[in-house]
Design an enzyme around this catalytic site. Structure first.
Site, PDB file in Angstrom:
ATOM      1  N   VAL A 198      -0.816  -5.411  -1.797  1.00 33.99           N
ATOM      2  CA  VAL A 198      -0.283  -6.151  -0.783  1.00 33.99           C
ATOM      3  C   VAL A 198       1.385  -5.343  -0.272  1.00 33.99           C
ATOM      4  O   VAL A 198       2.141  -5.333  -1.350  1.00 33.99           O
ATOM      5  CB  VAL A 198       0.296  -7.621  -0.815  1.00 33.99           C
ATOM      6  CG1 VAL A 198       0.890  -8.271   0.233  1.00 33.99           C
ATOM      7  CG2 VAL A 198      -1.026  -8.091  -1.072  1.00 33.99           C
ATOM      8  N   LYS A 199       1.388  -4.959   0.700  1.00 32.62           N
ATOM      9  CA  LYS A 199       2.852  -4.268   1.147  1.00 32.62           C
ATOM     10  C   LYS A 199       3.616  -5.447   1.952  1.00 32.62           C
ATOM     11  O   LYS A 199       3.234  -5.946   2.929  1.00 32.62           O
ATOM     12  CB  LYS A 199       2.665  -3.272   1.944  1.00 32.62           C
ATOM     13  CG  LYS A 199       3.934  -2.374   2.553  1.00 32.62           C
ATOM     14  CD  LYS A 199       3.803  -1.491   3.550  1.00 32.62           C
ATOM     15  CE  LYS A 199       5.108  -0.888   4.185  1.00 32.62           C
ATOM     16  NZ  LYS A 199       5.112   0.058   5.290  1.00 32.62           N
TER      17      LYS A 199
END
Length: 350
Positions: free
Chosen positions: A236-237
């Site tokens: 997840v960014k």
């Protein structure tokens, strides 16, 4: 090695000596050399997906650490080619984007269909590539803020990518359509043996409330991370949190008083720790965004972000504009300074 305390300046002790208490580090699934075997192997990910993730972890200066340093360059569409590449026109040529990732010792490079496909035969076997599937096209007028699919998952597989990336604007009117589109795309990517990375961003005018920007609030970005993990993002960014209390101050949704009284504090590492916790306690790795380029302060800001991410239990940094909007030698120096934070055993998980 980079002098990390010097770059942190007056914040060195504040950031390097902090200990998180809301979520003790012992409760987290932390990055490490065996992350794929220790954590990913518990999931339903296929051996091919595990191999793709391992390829990312095994490349560049951070190979064998379980941490990631990624170069993302999709701003040619997101912000316009002129806005992105005029500061250093050599990056109008996609080959130089990949060369920066190679010279900078990155684990991989993430970019658009056009950029990667134009040089795939030269580089796909030399550095792990990630195809960004959708973008916010900025030529529309008046401006329209939406994520549109520019590529198909099979195109990423055919050109030799090990991963696909995508953005969802959680909180926007279009978010439910984007969730369905990207959930289907991620399932197809997993079927083909590729890893998945979600830019889990917030977008809603109401999230700017009484002079504060809650697009970077820990509670709201944490929930975006949880939704990203729900549609099976392997990584997840997320933007680094700068505040908290979005649910309370805006007055919507559902939360709990303990989120603010016990699980978080005003310390930036505690705010980022909440983001990690919302990624299934680290089962989905959290990589924070490096943010835009501000010039002379970029190096110190990048190192500060990396320290917060690592000490919070995150998996690394994805830094683009700070690296490619300057001469290549300076971009390489910045990328390697970020990596030095993750190589420095003195910078521990809080």
């Amino acid at each position: 090695m980079t002098d990390i305390p010097q770059l942190l300046g007056d914040d060195a002790e504040y950031l390097l000596d902090h200990r998180c208490r809301g979520f003790p580090r012992e409760q987290l699934h932390l990055p490490g050399p065996d992350f794929v075997s220790r954590v990913v192997a518990d999931s339903d990910r296929s051996p091919a997906v595990m191999r793709s993730l391992q390829a990312l972890f095994d490349h560049g200066r951070l190979a064998g650490t379980g941490y990631l340093s990624l170069l993302p360059v999709d701003q040619g569409i997101e912000h316009s080619a002129g806005a992105s590449f005029a500061p250093n026109p050599r990056y109008f040529d996609p080959a130089n984007i990949v060369e920066l990732a190679l010279e900078g010792g990155c684990n991989g490079v993430a970019s658009t269909l056009g950029v990667l496909s134009s040089v795939a035969r030269r580089y796909a076997h030399r550095i792990p590539m990630m195809l960004k599937l959708n973008h916010n096209e900025t030529l529309s007028y008046p401006a329209l803020y939406d994520q549109t699919l520019f590529a198909e998952v099979d195109q990423a597989h055919d050109m030799g990518c090990v991963a696909v990336g995508a953005t969802i604007y959680f909180g926007s009117p279009e978010s439910r359509r984007q969730i369905m589109e990207i959930s289907e795309a991620f399932e197809r990517a997993h079927q083909l043996g590729m890893a998945t990375v979600l830019w889990a961003y917030l977008r809603n005018p109401a999230f700017k409330h009484e002079g504060k920007d809650y697009h970077v609030a820990a509670d709201l970005t944490g929930q975006a991370n949880h939704l990203a993990s729900t549609i099976k993002a392997d990584i997840v960014k997320q933007k680094l949190p700068e505040t908290n209390g979005g649910y309370q101050d805006i007055g919507f949704g559902h939360t709990h008083a303990k989120v603010y009284s016990e699980l978080t504090s005003e310390h930036p590492i505690d705010l980022a720790r909440y983001q990690v916790a919302c990624c299934y306690m680290g089962r989905a790795g959290l990589i924070n965004s490096g943010g835009g380029s501000k010039g002379h302060s970029d190096l110190g800001e990048a190192v500060r972000t990396a320290v917060i991410n690592k000490r919070a239990g995150g998996m690394g940094l994805i830094s683009g504009r700070k690296a490619f909007q300057k001469p290549m030698s300076e971009g390489v120096e910045l990328l390697q300074a970020i990596q030095d934070v993750y190589l420095d055993k003195g910078v521990t998980v809080a």
